[in-house]
Design a protein around this motif. Structure first.
Motif, PDB file in Angstrom:
ATOM      1  N   LEU A   8       0.846  -1.177   0.000  1.00  0.00           N
ATOM      2  CA  LEU A   8       0.000   0.000   0.000  1.00  0.00           C
ATOM      3  C   LEU A   8       0.887   1.234   0.000  1.00  0.00           C
ATOM      4  O   LEU A   8       1.918   1.269   0.646  1.00  0.00           O
ATOM      5  CB  LEU A   8      -0.848  -0.018   1.277  1.00  0.00           C
ATOM      6  CG  LEU A   8      -1.931   1.012   1.448  1.00  0.00           C
ATOM      7  CD1 LEU A   8      -3.182   0.606   0.672  1.00  0.00           C
ATOM      8  CD2 LEU A   8      -2.280   1.129   2.921  1.00  0.00           C
ATOM      9  N   CYS A  59      -3.594   2.579  -4.695  1.00  0.00           N
ATOM     10  CA  CYS A  59      -3.575   1.157  -5.015  1.00  0.00           C
ATOM     11  C   CYS A  59      -3.935   0.950  -6.485  1.00  0.00           C
ATOM     12  O   CYS A  59      -4.376   1.874  -7.170  1.00  0.00           O
ATOM     13  CB  CYS A  59      -4.611   0.403  -4.166  1.00  0.00           C
ATOM     14  SG  CYS A  59      -4.130   0.129  -2.447  1.00  0.00           S
ATOM     15  N   THR A  71     -10.558  -4.635  -6.016  1.00  0.00           N
ATOM     16  CA  THR A  71      -9.283  -4.242  -5.435  1.00  0.00           C
ATOM     17  C   THR A  71      -9.068  -5.035  -4.144  1.00  0.00           C
ATOM     18  O   THR A  71      -9.829  -5.966  -3.846  1.00  0.00           O
ATOM     19  CB  THR A  71      -9.238  -2.717  -5.197  1.00  0.00           C
ATOM     20  OG1 THR A  71      -7.908  -2.323  -4.823  1.00  0.00           O
ATOM     21  CG2 THR A  71     -10.215  -2.287  -4.114  1.00  0.00           C
ATOM     22  N   CYS A  75      -6.749  -1.954   0.947  1.00  0.00           N
ATOM     23  CA  CYS A  75      -6.647  -0.630   0.330  1.00  0.00           C
ATOM     24  C   CYS A  75      -7.716   0.324   0.839  1.00  0.00           C
ATOM     25  O   CYS A  75      -7.643   1.532   0.582  1.00  0.00           O
ATOM     26  CB  CYS A  75      -6.779  -0.750  -1.195  1.00  0.00           C
ATOM     27  SG  CYS A  75      -5.366  -1.539  -1.999  1.00  0.00           S
ATOM     28  N   GLN A 215       5.144  -1.742  -2.610  1.00  0.00           N
ATOM     29  CA  GLN A 215       4.193  -0.755  -2.127  1.00  0.00           C
ATOM     30  C   GLN A 215       3.652   0.073  -3.290  1.00  0.00           C
ATOM     31  O   GLN A 215       4.403   0.585  -4.110  1.00  0.00           O
ATOM     32  CB  GLN A 215       4.857   0.147  -1.087  1.00  0.00           C
ATOM     33  CG  GLN A 215       4.916  -0.445   0.304  1.00  0.00           C
ATOM     34  CD  GLN A 215       5.911  -1.575   0.444  1.00  0.00           C
ATOM     35  OE1 GLN A 215       6.914  -1.591  -0.264  1.00  0.00           O
ATOM     36  NE2 GLN A 215       5.658  -2.502   1.345  1.00  0.00           N
ATOM     37  N   SER A 218      -0.631  -2.804  -4.479  1.00  0.00           N
ATOM     38  CA  SER A 218      -1.766  -3.459  -3.838  1.00  0.00           C
ATOM     39  C   SER A 218      -3.046  -3.304  -4.634  1.00  0.00           C
ATOM     40  O   SER A 218      -3.327  -2.239  -5.190  1.00  0.00           O
ATOM     41  CB  SER A 218      -2.004  -2.867  -2.447  1.00  0.00           C
ATOM     42  OG  SER A 218      -1.082  -3.350  -1.514  1.00  0.00           O
ATOM     43  N   GLY A 219      -3.836  -4.363  -4.651  1.00  0.00           N
ATOM     44  CA  GLY A 219      -5.141  -4.307  -5.295  1.00  0.00           C
ATOM     45  C   GLY A 219      -5.117  -4.505  -6.791  1.00  0.00           C
ATOM     46  O   GLY A 219      -6.157  -4.701  -7.408  1.00  0.00           O
TER      47      GLY A 219
END
Length: 270
Positions: A8, A59, A71, A75, A215, A218-219
């Motif tokens: 994230l 994200c 997602t 997030c 990082q 994410s998602g």
């Protein structure tokens, strides 16, 4: 025990009223610039952390319906839907290129099994949009795999996103892509890999110490060519703390095929 962390990241965007992007963001580790209009189901999920109209790339995400984005649950930093903005047709976060659509979020639906613990799985959320994604030639609804479809060890896939490249690495605003092979559950769940943190409702990919998510990824989707089409088999969930591209610590994704009953129950609801 190796500590796992969500991938994230908030990166500030300016001039949000016009939705122009001037930030340099960093990239999928081991990746390279994706060609424009390649991963048309990829989304940049952005967040207004101060409720002042300034949105941040937070994200990735995937278009799964004209009104729905998939997602990761981790997030979701706030249940206030108006603090999120979905950008589809995005390629270069530094530039407005005319391919983008900026769409507000109407509703956030977290998987009912999500409890904030990445190792327990269920790291999945759906976002219902205020307005539908328009087919402008730069977007596409993702194909999903067959329910309960599990990819074999070594199956070739791609990770895409605008996440960190690593400590001291270069930066890129352009969407990154990298080939990343699947690591089967029997391997990923071994001691020295992810052990008990790797569930059979997850997909592991990578772990060669070269290519990984990080990082900011994410998602986002794990895209694999299977059953005659590109399909999104995973949603980026977690990786190792510290350096993201560690040997025997592959990127871990929520396995989409394990959650399709829930996904379709939401998307098909009135």
């Amino acid at each position: 025990m190796m500590r796992l962390v969500p991938f994230l990241l908030c990166i500030c965007l300016t001039d949000a009223a016009a939705f122009h992007h001037y930030v340099h963001n960093q990239r999928v580790i081991g990746g390279h610039d994706a060609a424009p209009n390649t991963w048309r189901w990829q989304v940049s999920l952005q967040y207004d952390s101060y409720s002042d109209g300034s949105y941040y790339h937070l994200c990735g995400g995937t278009i799964i319906d004209s009104f729905y984005i998939m997602t990761a649950a981790h997030c979701i930093l706030s249940v206030q839907a108006n603090r999120y903005l979905v950008v589809v047709g995005e390629h270069n976060l530094d530039k407005y290129e005319g391919s983008e659509q900026f769409i507000r979020v109407e509703r956030i639906i977290l998987h009912p099994g999500w409890n904030g613990d990445l190792a327990k799985g269920n790291d999945l959320a759906l976002l219902k949009l205020f307005n539908p994604v328009q087919n402008n030639g730069y977007v596409e609804i993702a194909n999903l795999p067959r329910p309960d479809h599990v990819l074999p060890h070594g199956f070739p896939c791609y990770i895409t996103g605008w996440g960190l490249v690593g400590y001291g690495g270069g930066i890129a605003a352009v969407l990154q892509e990298a080939p990343i092979p699947v690591v089967e559950h029997a391997v990923c769940s071994q001691p020295g890999w992810w052990g008990g943190a790797a569930l059979n409702t997850m997909v592991c990919a990578g772990g060669d110490g070269v290519i990984s998510g990080c990082q900011g990824d994410s998602g986002g989707p794990l895209s694999c060519y299977s059953d005659g089409a590109w399909r999104v088999h995973g949603v980026v969930s977690y990786g190792p703390a510290g350096q993201c591209n560690q040997v025997t610590k592959p990127t871990v994704f929520t396995r989409v095929s394990a959650f399709e009953d829930w996904i379709y129950s939401i998307v098909m609801s009135v």
